[in-house]
Each structure stands twice: as C-alpha cells, then as structure tokens.
Design a protein around this motif. Structure first.
Motif, PDB file in Angstrom:
ATOM      1  N   GLU A  14       0.807  -1.213   0.000  1.00 41.72           N
ATOM      2  CA  GLU A  14       0.000   0.000   0.000  1.00 41.72           C
ATOM      3  C   GLU A  14       0.842   1.266   0.000  1.00 41.72           C
ATOM      4  N   GLN A  27       1.789   3.119  -6.027  1.00 42.07           N
ATOM      5  CA  GLN A  27       0.570   3.475  -5.310  1.00 42.07           C
ATOM      6  C   GLN A  27       0.705   4.819  -4.596  1.00 42.07           C
ATOM      7  N   ASN A  45      -1.648   8.033  -5.265  1.00 42.87           N
ATOM      8  CA  ASN A  45      -2.331   8.704  -4.151  1.00 42.87           C
ATOM      9  C   ASN A  45      -2.097  10.206  -4.187  1.00 42.87           C
ATOM     10  N   ASP A  93      -7.109   6.010   0.729  1.00 41.36           N
ATOM     11  CA  ASP A  93      -6.031   5.206   0.171  1.00 41.36           C
ATOM     12  C   ASP A  93      -6.187   3.770   0.660  1.00 41.36           C
ATOM     13  N   VAL A 108      -4.484  -2.262  -3.462  1.00 40.21           N
ATOM     14  CA  VAL A 108      -4.757  -1.178  -4.403  1.00 40.21           C
ATOM     15  C   VAL A 108      -6.060  -0.525  -3.964  1.00 40.21           C
ATOM     16  N   ASN A 117      -7.646   4.053  -6.788  1.00 36.43           N
ATOM     17  CA  ASN A 117      -6.392   3.896  -7.541  1.00 36.43           C
ATOM     18  C   ASN A 117      -6.494   2.850  -8.644  1.00 36.43           C
ATOM     19  N   THR A 134      -3.867   2.384 -11.818  1.00 29.25           N
ATOM     20  CA  THR A 134      -2.968   1.231 -11.759  1.00 29.25           C
ATOM     21  C   THR A 134      -3.047   0.429 -13.050  1.00 29.25           C
TER      22      THR A 134
END
Length: 629
Positions: free
Chosen positions: A248, A253, A257, A269, A363, A367, A371
């Motif tokens: 995370e 990621q 964010n 998140d 994820v 996101n 991704t």
C-alpha cells in the motif's frame, strides 16, 4: 455441530493436492486480522497475535494492549462464528472467576509473547473439526465483548478473523500462469512473423488464453457474496487485469495517491494490513452481522460456573492467564500500531465485488483505474519495443532484398500485433474506466480515462469499421486475399472465422466485452440486475456460437463453444452468491469449489489447445515448408 462441514473434505483435499505449493505443515488456527467492532473505551489494542495448535492443545500469543479506564466491572462474552455456525458463545462474569482478580478490571499496559497449554477439561479439540485446519481460506471470526455490569454499556468489542495458513491464492499459480502467458506471447509472435499467415490459429489461441485468465479474474468483480476460497482463487489471475499484488506504500501506489489528492480526489487510500478486516460483516469470511450495539443484544448468555471450574486448574498452571484472557490479537500486526474501528455505519467498510477485490491486492478503490492504465502503458511500451527490435532484425536479414513492399508488410504485421494488444487491454481498461466514472474522484483520473477510451476506440474501432466497410463496398472475399494489406493488419479481428460468410462475427465478442464491463461497473448497486444481465449475455453468446458455428473447422467451433459454455456455467453458478438469497455459507463454499474446478479444467483445455496448435503449425506438411502445416 460441525458435522455438516465433513462433506467439504473432498473439495478441500482436491484443491490442496492440485496446489503447487502443497507441503507438510503443522495444523494450526491463528488470527489473521483484528478490528474494534465498537469504538473502544476500556481496552486499547496495538498488537494481537494468537495461534492454537491442536496437537498439544496449546496457545501461542504475542500481545500488546492496555486497560485504561478505572473502576470498571464487566462481563465478557466470547463468540465464535465459523461458516455461519456458532460453536462457541460463552458469557463470563469476570467478578466470579479467578478470585475476583479481574473485578474491577486492573489498569495496566501489557506487552508480551508466550505460550501455554490448555487443560483437557476445556474440550477445545472436540469443538473444532479437523477440516477447519486444512480447508483453504477458512471463514470464521472470534468476537470478544466486554459489557459493564449494571449499566449494560459496551466497554470494548473486538473481532479477530481466523485462518489456518491454507489458501487458494498462491504465488506459484501467479508466476506459472504469468510465465505461460509470456511464453505464449513470444511463441505466437514468432510463429506469426515466420509464417506470414494472418489466418494462423496460434496468435488467436494466445488471445483466447489471456481472455480466459481475464474472465476468471473478472468473475469475482460482481457485487456478490463470494466465498473466500473463490475470491482467493480469482486473485491468482488479477495480473491479467493489470492488477499486481503490491504494498500500500509502494512507489506506484504512493504516486497515484498524491496525484489523486492533488486533483480533487477524496477517496481513501489502501489500508495497511489485510483488507479482510474491512469487509462488510454480512459477507464472507464473517457471514454475520453482530457489529452494531443492537446486534450484540442477540448474543445468548450462559452460566459461567462450568467455565470457572475449568479455568481454575489453568490458573494454577499459568498464573498470568487472567491477563491474557481479556485480549484479542492480530496475526499481521498493524504497522502504525492502530487497530481500526469497523461498524455497520463506518465509512471504511469494503462492499462486495470490485472494492474488496482490488483492496485485497493493496490497491485502493480510487487507484484501480490508474494502476491498470499504467500497466497497460507498460505493456504497449514493451510490445512496441519488441516490434522495433524485430524490425531491426528484419532489415538486417533482408538488407540485400529489401523492397518498399516488404517494408509495408512488416508495418502491417506490426499493426496487427498492436491491434491484438489493444484487444487484450480492452476489457480491463473498460471495466476500470467505467468504474472511475462512477467514483467521481480526481478530475485527472477521469480525464485520463476519457482519453484512454478515445485511444481504444481508435485502435479497435477504426479497423472494425474499415473491415465492415470493405466487405460491404467490395466483397467479403477480398478480406481474405492473402496479399491484401488489410488482412495482414486487421486479420486479428476476423481472419479466424469462416470465409466469407461470418467475417462479421468478430462483432459478437467485442460487444460482449463492452457489455460485461458496463454491467460490472454501472450495475454495482443492484447485484440481482448485475448477475441477471451477465447470465443473459453469456446465454446469448453460447446460442450464437451454436447457431452460426463461425469457424472453418469443427474443432474451432467446439473449442470456442466450450469456452463460451464455461463462462455461462460459472455465471449461472454465481447466482447462488446473491446477497438477497442468503444461501448458507457451506453450500456457497461448495459452489465456489465447483467454480474453481470448472475454470481449472478450462485453463488446462485452453493451454493444451494452444500447444497442440503450436506444434501443428511448426511441423511442416509433407513436401511443404515450415509454417505451412
């Protein structure tokens, strides 16, 4: 009480035998996540890890907790739910055990790790069936509730999910299927380059293989109450959707964010630790709804005299048992030392389908599109690099005989593989593009999703349009002229279908792909409508296969129909996971195992078919050249 679990043995055994990472392992049950089910007042926990070993009836623990409120006398209720059944539901008045040492609760900070043996008189082994130590993705949780004597106010409520170390989500499966996909790509690329035959079946089987992997992964994105074992199995193929297991706080990621929050993003998140702790309590692996204060009232109480007599010998054996008894623990200790509060009204609860799936890979829901978008960019960059390298080799080999026509042929070859990569990326990108629009989070992500949709429309829509136009304005036979540049460039759309009657059949899988993405993303709020539309679509596609039989050979028709029937069968079985039907956990788990077996057989069939066609095309016919067989 647990006898109904016995019929799961065959399924669990079969899955463990087929698992590539199966090995001898000591039987154990341990806590895999921990959350507060009510805002804490008396008991604060920062680490809670407990494991039970049936061989010697011992418990190992690693605990960090604190009792912070003075003069509090409580009763403690320990409640265990396994597959919706409740084998343990005990309420103790702590003032009546251990000589009143826990009345009122002593204020202390406790941090320590130890192990202890439980007395046989507790009969713990008799309460836990042997299948619980071997079935993959055990569905169970333990809940400890401390209720103040006199007032009835809840002073602490803690839930810990249970696991046994076995799971259908295996790294070895991810690497094996991923490696197989890379090999299939390189083999199909080489065969199509050397044979120069746009109707060569090997590249089409490569796309079929990736499409099957995507079908398995996407089958767990519907808003259904999947059993944990099926969700774990589907996570093995998340890479086919562009979702790879990550941290995370990983670089990608973290960058996403920051971008989201700077462009109007307000969604949370990815949470640290296991995503299971945030799963809606009505869903697997909880299969219950004892979060709210009102729900706790339904817990029955039992006379504590029996347990008191059973604990007294244990107190003499282990003097500190009293302190250890009032703690719950977490196998994966939180990095920040903060245990989250998860209730029915919490904003951090993960709902069924896509949110649980992507968060299980660390994820965040917000996101997901970015991704998949970045992974698709990397895939296209690698593909273009390989094509550029191939062109360099092509020029060097044919330098003395190079002509404008040959250069054009390679350009058409490159366009055909860009089209294939676009077809592979279409389904996952559409799912998360549409899902991003439903989130209304981050204008930058929405803008990129729109631009991506435009790019996909150009890459796939334009060749589709020119194919239909050429067939209508001239002749369908011209589409299959070997030397025609359109066949070389747009062949991945229609070249595998019967000449010239069913050149247009490529529209059916394209429309099916778009509709599946629409149903997954836009019908999340109504699981009944979602699965009904999915089943209807799959039934229609099977019917079209059976009626038209678009392939030039019977084998091709049988193969494509088989894959369509598999998707229809899995969609039909998924009806049992509708939340409104409230199917009991054990039947749902059995159906989940059946779906795993169905998809597993399909993967084997598609892989074997790919290699059979690869070998066939590599073996020359009698008197022929390589690639003519």
């Amino acid at each position: 009480m647990f006898s109904s679990l016995a019929w799961l043995r065959a399924f669990a055994f079969a899955l463990l035998v087929l698992s590539p990472s199966t090995s001898a392992r000591e039987e154990t049950i341990f806590t895999s996540s921990v959350t507060y089910c009510n805002p804490p007042e008396t008991l604060l926990i920062s680490r809670f890890e407990v494991a039970y070993f049936p061989q010697n009836s011992s418990v190992a623990f690693n605990v960090s907790a604190a009792s912070v409120q003075p003069n509090v006398s409580v009763t403690a209720n320990l409640f265990v739910n396994v597959y919706g059944m409740k084998p343990l539901n005990l309420t103790l008045d702590l003032c009546n055990i251990l000589g009143g040492a826990l009345c009122p609760l002593p204020m202390y900070n406790f941090t320590g790790a130890d192990s202890l043996s439980l007395p046989d008189s507790l009969g713990i082994n008799g309460r836990i069936p042997s299948i619980a130590f071997s079935i993959p993705d055990l569905e169970g949780f333990a809940q400890l509730t401390l209720t103040e004597v006199g007032t009835g106010n809840i002073k602490a409520c803690v839930q810990a999910t249970l696991a046994n170390g076995w799971s259908a989500h295996q790294e070895a499966v991810e690497w094996t299927t991923g490696g197989l996909a890379i090999f299939a790509f390189l083999a199909a690329l080489l065969v199509s380059f050397l044979s120069k035959d746009a109707q060569n079946v090997t590249p089409f089987r490569f796309v079929d293989l990736i499409s099957l992997f995507q079908a398995i992964a996407s089958s767990a994105l519907l808003s259904l109450n999947y059993p944990s074992v099926y969700r774990a199995f589907a996570l093995n193929f998340a890479w086919a959707l562009g979702l790879f297991p990550t941290r995370e706080d990983g670089a990608i990621q973290s960058s996403i964010n920051k971008m989201r929050h700077r462009t109007g993003g307000r969604l949370a998140d990815a949470a640290q630790g296991s995503a299971v702790q945030f799963v809606n309590r009505k869903l697997s692996p909880y299969n219950d709804n004892l979060l709210a204060i009102g729900g706790l009232a339904s817990i029955s109480t039992t006379n504590s005299d029996l347990l008191t007599r059973q604990l007294e010998p244990a107190q003499q054996m282990v003097p500190n048992l009293a302190r250890r008894f009032v703690n719950l623990v977490q196998r994966e200790g939180t990095v920040t030392g903060e245990v989250k509060t998860v209730t029915n009204s919490s904003a951090n609860v993960l709902q069924a389908g896509l949110p649980i799936y992507v968060n299980s890979l660390h994820v965040a829901t917000g996101n997901a599109f970015m991704t998949v978008f970045l992974v698709a960019l990397m895939m296209f960059a690698i593909g273009l690099a390989i094509l550029a390298l191939g062109y360099g080799v092509y020029v060097l080999v044919r330098r003395r005989r190079r002509t404008t026509k040959e250069g054009f042929i390679y350009l058409a070859f490159s366009r055909s593989w860009i089209l294939r990569l676009s077809l592979i990326a279409l389904f996952p990108l559409l799912i998360f593009i549409f899902n991003q629009w439903t989130l209304k989070d981050s204008w930058a992500s929405i803008l990129l999703s729109v631009l991506t949709l435009v790019a996909l429309t150009l890459l796939i829509g334009y060749p589709s349009f020119t194919t239909l136009r050429l067939a209508r304005t001239r002749s369908p036979f011209e589409l299959y002229t070997p030397a025609h540049p359109h066949l070389q460039a747009a062949g991945p759309l229609y070249a595998q279908y019967r000449v010239p009657r069913y050149y247009f059949y490529f529209c059916a899988p394209l429309v099916g792909t778009v509709l599946r993405a629409v149903f997954i993303a836009f019908a999340q709020s109504n699981d009944t409508a979602q699965i009904a539309l999915m089943v209807a679509l799959e039934v229609c596609l099977v019917a079209v296969h059976l009626v038209l039989r678009p392939h030039p050979s019977r084998g091709g028709d049988v193969f494509s129909t088989f894959v369509a029937v598999v998707r229809m069968l899995v969609a039909g079985l998924s009806i049992a996971f509708l939340q409104g039907l409230d199917v009991k956990p054990i039947p749902r788990v059995v159906i989940g195992f059946v779906m795993v077996v169905v998809f597993g057989v399909a993967v084997i069939v598609v892989v074997v078919n790919f290699f059979v066609n690869l070998v066939a095309v590599c073996l020359p016919r009698k008197g022929g050249k390589w690639g003519e067989g």
